[in-house]
Enzyme design. Structure first.
Site, PDB file in Angstrom:
ATOM      1  N   GLU A 131     -22.790 -32.360-137.804  1.00 39.51           N
ATOM      2  CA  GLU A 131     -23.188 -33.202-138.937  1.00 39.51           C
ATOM      3  C   GLU A 131     -24.247 -32.441-139.729  1.00 39.51           C
ATOM      4  OE1 GLU A 131     -24.290 -37.101-137.539  1.00 39.51           O
ATOM      5  OE2 GLU A 131     -22.274 -37.456-136.720  1.00 39.51           O
ATOM      6  N   SER A 136     -26.184 -27.927-132.689  1.00 38.22           N
ATOM      7  CA  SER A 136     -26.394 -27.649-131.263  1.00 38.22           C
ATOM      8  C   SER A 136     -26.572 -28.943-130.471  1.00 38.22           C
ATOM      9  CB  SER A 136     -27.652 -26.798-131.071  1.00 38.22           C
ATOM     10  OG  SER A 136     -27.610 -25.647-131.875  1.00 38.22           O
ATOM     11  N   THR A 162     -13.880 -26.641-139.973  1.00 37.48           N
ATOM     12  CA  THR A 162     -12.942 -25.567-140.273  1.00 37.48           C
ATOM     13  C   THR A 162     -11.554 -26.201-140.403  1.00 37.48           C
ATOM     14  OG1 THR A 162     -14.306 -24.014-139.066  1.00 37.48           O
ATOM     15  CG2 THR A 162     -12.026 -23.361-139.462  1.00 37.48           C
ATOM     16  N   GLU A 253     -15.016 -25.501-124.498  1.00 37.48           N
ATOM     17  CA  GLU A 253     -14.961 -24.458-123.456  1.00 37.48           C
ATOM     18  C   GLU A 253     -13.801 -23.480-123.717  1.00 37.48           C
ATOM     19  OE1 GLU A 253     -14.839 -25.574-119.136  1.00 37.48           O
ATOM     20  OE2 GLU A 253     -16.790 -26.409-119.657  1.00 37.48           O
ATOM     21  N   GLU A 376     -19.057 -22.403-132.290  1.00 36.90           N
ATOM     22  CA  GLU A 376     -18.846 -22.870-130.897  1.00 36.90           C
ATOM     23  C   GLU A 376     -20.118 -22.716-130.065  1.00 36.90           C
ATOM     24  OE1 GLU A 376     -16.055 -24.301-130.295  1.00 36.90           O
ATOM     25  OE2 GLU A 376     -14.563 -23.388-131.610  1.00 36.90           O
TER      26      GLU A 376
HETATM   27  C1  LIG Z   1     -18.198 -21.261-140.917  1.00 40.56           C
HETATM   28  C2  LIG Z   1     -18.504 -22.328-139.935  1.00 40.56           C
HETATM   29  C3  LIG Z   1     -17.472 -23.084-139.385  1.00 40.56           C
HETATM   30  C4  LIG Z   1     -17.754 -24.112-138.486  1.00 40.56           C
HETATM   31  N1  LIG Z   1     -16.725 -24.890-138.011  1.00 40.56           N
HETATM   32  C5  LIG Z   1     -17.013 -25.991-137.265  1.00 40.56           C
HETATM   33  C6  LIG Z   1     -15.967 -26.907-136.883  1.00 40.56           C
HETATM   34  O1  LIG Z   1     -14.786 -26.684-137.139  1.00 40.56           O
HETATM   35  N2  LIG Z   1     -16.316 -28.049-136.238  1.00 40.56           N
HETATM   36  C7  LIG Z   1     -17.623 -28.346-135.912  1.00 40.56           C
HETATM   37  O2  LIG Z   1     -17.874 -29.394-135.305  1.00 40.56           O
HETATM   38  N3  LIG Z   1     -18.629 -27.478-136.235  1.00 40.56           N
HETATM   39  C8  LIG Z   1     -18.358 -26.323-136.898  1.00 40.56           C
HETATM   40  N4  LIG Z   1     -19.369 -25.452-137.263  1.00 40.56           N
HETATM   41  C9  LIG Z   1     -20.752 -25.799-136.913  1.00 40.56           C
HETATM   42  C10 LIG Z   1     -21.329 -24.929-135.817  1.00 40.56           C
HETATM   43  O3  LIG Z   1     -20.759 -25.275-134.578  1.00 40.56           O
HETATM   44  C11 LIG Z   1     -22.850 -25.129-135.859  1.00 40.56           C
HETATM   45  O4  LIG Z   1     -23.339 -24.532-137.041  1.00 40.56           O
HETATM   46  C12 LIG Z   1     -23.517 -24.512-134.648  1.00 40.56           C
HETATM   47  O5  LIG Z   1     -23.230 -25.250-133.488  1.00 40.56           O
HETATM   48  C13 LIG Z   1     -25.065 -24.470-134.815  1.00 40.56           C
HETATM   49  O6  LIG Z   1     -25.557 -25.715-135.198  1.00 40.56           O
HETATM   50  P1  LIG Z   1     -26.559 -25.831-136.443  1.00 40.56           P
HETATM   51  O7  LIG Z   1     -25.982 -25.072-137.572  1.00 40.56           O
HETATM   52  O8  LIG Z   1     -26.834 -27.275-136.668  1.00 40.56           O
HETATM   53  O9  LIG Z   1     -27.863 -25.108-135.974  1.00 40.56           O
HETATM   54  P2  LIG Z   1     -29.074 -25.804-135.187  1.00 40.56           P
HETATM   55  O10 LIG Z   1     -28.573 -26.577-134.036  1.00 40.56           O
HETATM   56  O11 LIG Z   1     -29.925 -26.514-136.165  1.00 40.56           O
HETATM   57  O12 LIG Z   1     -29.847 -24.507-134.663  1.00 40.56           O
HETATM   58  C14 LIG Z   1     -30.700 -23.731-135.498  1.00 40.56           C
HETATM   59  C15 LIG Z   1     -31.295 -22.596-134.659  1.00 40.56           C
HETATM   60  O13 LIG Z   1     -32.086 -23.140-133.594  1.00 40.56           O
HETATM   61  C16 LIG Z   1     -31.605 -22.671-132.343  1.00 40.56           C
HETATM   62  N5  LIG Z   1     -31.704 -23.747-131.361  1.00 40.56           N
HETATM   63  C17 LIG Z   1     -31.269 -25.030-131.471  1.00 40.56           C
HETATM   64  N6  LIG Z   1     -31.532 -25.716-130.360  1.00 40.56           N
HETATM   65  C18 LIG Z   1     -32.132 -24.861-129.494  1.00 40.56           C
HETATM   66  C19 LIG Z   1     -32.642 -24.968-128.161  1.00 40.56           C
HETATM   67  N7  LIG Z   1     -32.535 -26.098-127.449  1.00 40.56           N
HETATM   68  N8  LIG Z   1     -33.206 -23.874-127.596  1.00 40.56           N
HETATM   69  C20 LIG Z   1     -33.287 -22.699-128.288  1.00 40.56           C
HETATM   70  N9  LIG Z   1     -32.820 -22.545-129.543  1.00 40.56           N
HETATM   71  C21 LIG Z   1     -32.254 -23.603-130.142  1.00 40.56           C
HETATM   72  C22 LIG Z   1     -30.150 -22.271-132.575  1.00 40.56           C
HETATM   73  O14 LIG Z   1     -29.700 -21.320-131.625  1.00 40.56           O
HETATM   74  C23 LIG Z   1     -30.250 -21.711-133.985  1.00 40.56           C
HETATM   75  O15 LIG Z   1     -30.724 -20.377-133.919  1.00 40.56           O
HETATM   76  C24 LIG Z   1     -19.092 -24.373-138.108  1.00 40.56           C
HETATM   77  C25 LIG Z   1     -20.131 -23.585-138.625  1.00 40.56           C
HETATM   78  C26 LIG Z   1     -19.847 -22.580-139.533  1.00 40.56           C
HETATM   79  C27 LIG Z   1     -20.988 -21.769-140.094  1.00 40.56           C
END
Ligand SMILES: Cc1cc2nc3c(=O)[nH]c(=O)nc-3n(C[C@H](O)[C@H](O)[C@H](O)COP(=O)(O)OP(=O)(O)OC[C@H]3O[C@@H](n4cnc5c(N)ncnc54)[C@H](O)[C@@H]3O)c2cc1C
Length: 398
Positions: A131, A136, A162, A253, A376
């Site tokens: 969202e 994460s 995606t 997974e 992922e």
């Molecule tokens: C091109 C693209 C396609 C995608 N396709 C899909 C899709 O098809 N379906 C879907 O559901 N999602 C999709 N995503 C989303 C993707 O899975 C998320 O962007 C990813 O999981 C990271 O979440 P975030 O962007 O909210 O980063 P955040 O969770 O906000 O993290 C920001 C930073 O903080 C770090 N961080 C967060 N929590 C912790 C912690 N507990 N400890 C240490 N570090 C932490 C992270 O590693 C990162 O460096 C896509 C993303 C992109 C860019």
């Protein structure tokens, strides 16, 4: 690739599938990838070719019209496709995850309804956990489905789908009111059928448009907005609410093995380009490959390609054997994506100034590799999963 990224112990069928895909990649994907990617053009002809080869049904059981192949076969196919162009592997990846979730957790009626048409490529899957305010931290999902007399009403906004516009079946993870103490036990996966396209595609369901990305172009990534969207209770995956987190984590997974495979494919291609260029480009009277600094780069790149491939294959085989592979898939995804970023960077350096030109493939690979560090689950999240698994396994007796 003559020597690197070989896989021991494949069946004749696996070898045959891989040889067919490799030829398809060399003839139909690599020659067109740059133009399509720079134009942000959906690879419609390539997708048709993949449908004809049966790739949309590769892992779907034969009783539903698929080829019934393993995760390993799928991962090796994805590695080949990503070697040609990562966006093409993106087209089938979310489809594959949704098919896996249906196969493992769907009701008999849901399997019958969707899997045969998914195998034919008529129904194409996307999946949605993220969202705008979370990626994460999946358990913090806000999009909510409220139960009424005749089904559920969904409100909220999803992000980063995606194939959000080009799919017609989306597995969406939302919050439901199960009254459970733990947030992740209050999540449910709905199977949302929708037309392809953008705008308000159904009453209360809008796909606003494509997100303009740094790379991974051609394949669409979108938002999905629910505003009083009505959906029947029998569209809950598995028929029982509150199980969504478990279903999605199972999907992710296998998705992680797939992302590792993509990273391997991009790293293989970067290495191929670099070793070729290094033998042609001359400086100070000899090919740059004859300078030890460049030769050593090639040696290190090849070693990383090999290590990542072997870990990816190990994680796939573990899952195929019916065992949980969260730690191994996390390790494979972590190492393959980090190595991929390093290998593409080294290949870029070997190309000198030409690597910065859009005429050279390495420019595209450099923009593709960073996505694998995020998709992922980021590297930090993989390390969290790996360390948790290890601490469970190696509990101190002191
Ligand atoms: C091109 C693209 C396609 C995608 N396709 C899909 C899709 O098809 N379906 C879907 O559901 N999602 C999709 N995503 C989303 C993707 O899975 C998320 O962007 C990813 O999981 C990271 O979440 P975030 O962007 O909210 O980063 P955040 O969770 O906000 O993290 C920001 C930073 O903080 C770090 N961080 C967060 N929590 C912790 C912690 N507990 N400890 C240490 N570090 C932490 C992270 O590693 C990162 O460096 C896509 C993303 C992109 C860019």
């Amino acid at each position: 690739m003559a020597r690197l990224a070989q896989t021991a112990g494949l069946t004749d069928i696996q070898e045959e599938i891989l040889a067919t895909v490799r030829t398809f990649v060399d003839k139909e994907i690599i020659p067109h990838a740059q133009t399509l990617e720079h134009g942000d053009t959906y690879p419609a002809d390539i997708v048709e070719g993949m449908k004809e080869m049966g790739l949309f049904g590769l892992t779907i059981p034969e009783e539903y019209g698929g080829l019934g192949e393993s995760l390993l076969t799928y991962a090796l196919v994805v590695e080949q496709i990503a070697r040609g162009w990562m966006s093409v592997s993106g087209v089938i990846n979310t489809h594959f995850i949704v098919a896996h979730m249906l196969k493992q957790h769907g009701t008999p009626e849901q399997k019958e309804k969707y899997l045969p048409r998914m195998a034919a490529g008529e129904v194409r899957g996307s999946f949605s956990m993220s969202e705008p305010e979370l990626g994460s931290d999946v358990a913090a999902i806000r999009t909510r489905a409220v139960k009424g007399d005749s089904g559920y009403t969904i409100n909220g906004q999803k992000m980063w789908l995606t194939n959000g516009g080009t799919s017609n079946l989306t597995a969406v993870l939302v919050k439901t009111d199960e009254g459970a103490d733990k947030p992740h036990q209050n999540l449910t996966t709905f199977l949302v059928e929708k037309p392809e396209g953008y705008g308000e595609v159904l009453p209360g369901l809008t796909i606003p448009g494509k997100i303009d990305k740094m790379g991974y172009k051609g394949v669409d990534t979108t938002e999905m907005v629910f505003d009083g969207f009505e959906i029947a209770a029998d569209q809950i995956l598995g028929g029982v609410s509150g199980q969504g987190f478990r279903h999605m984590m199972d999907g992710v997974e296998v998705g992680r093995v797939n992302v590792a495979a993509r990273a391997c494919g991009i790293a293989i291609r970067s290495f191929e380009l670099a070793i070729d260029y290094a033998q042609q480009r001359k400086t100070f009277g000899k090919a740059i490959a004859e300078h030890q600094a460049i030769a050593f780069k090639l040696a290190e790149m090849a070693t990383k390609v090999e290590a990542a491939h072997l870990m990816m294959v190990n994680a796939a085989r573990l899952k195929d054997s019916g065992q949980r592979n969260d730690v191994e898939a996390g390790m494979a995804k972590l190492i393959a994506s980090e190595y991929c970023a390093e290998v593409t960077q080294e290949a870029f350096r070997i190309h000198g100034g030409y690597g910065y030109s859009k005429e050279y493939e390495i420019e595209r690979l450099m923009r593709e590799a960073p996505f694998l560090l995020i998709g992922e689950g980021t590297s930090e999240i993989q390390k969290t999963i790996i360390s948790r698994g290890l601490l469970r396994e190696y509990q101190s007796r002191g």
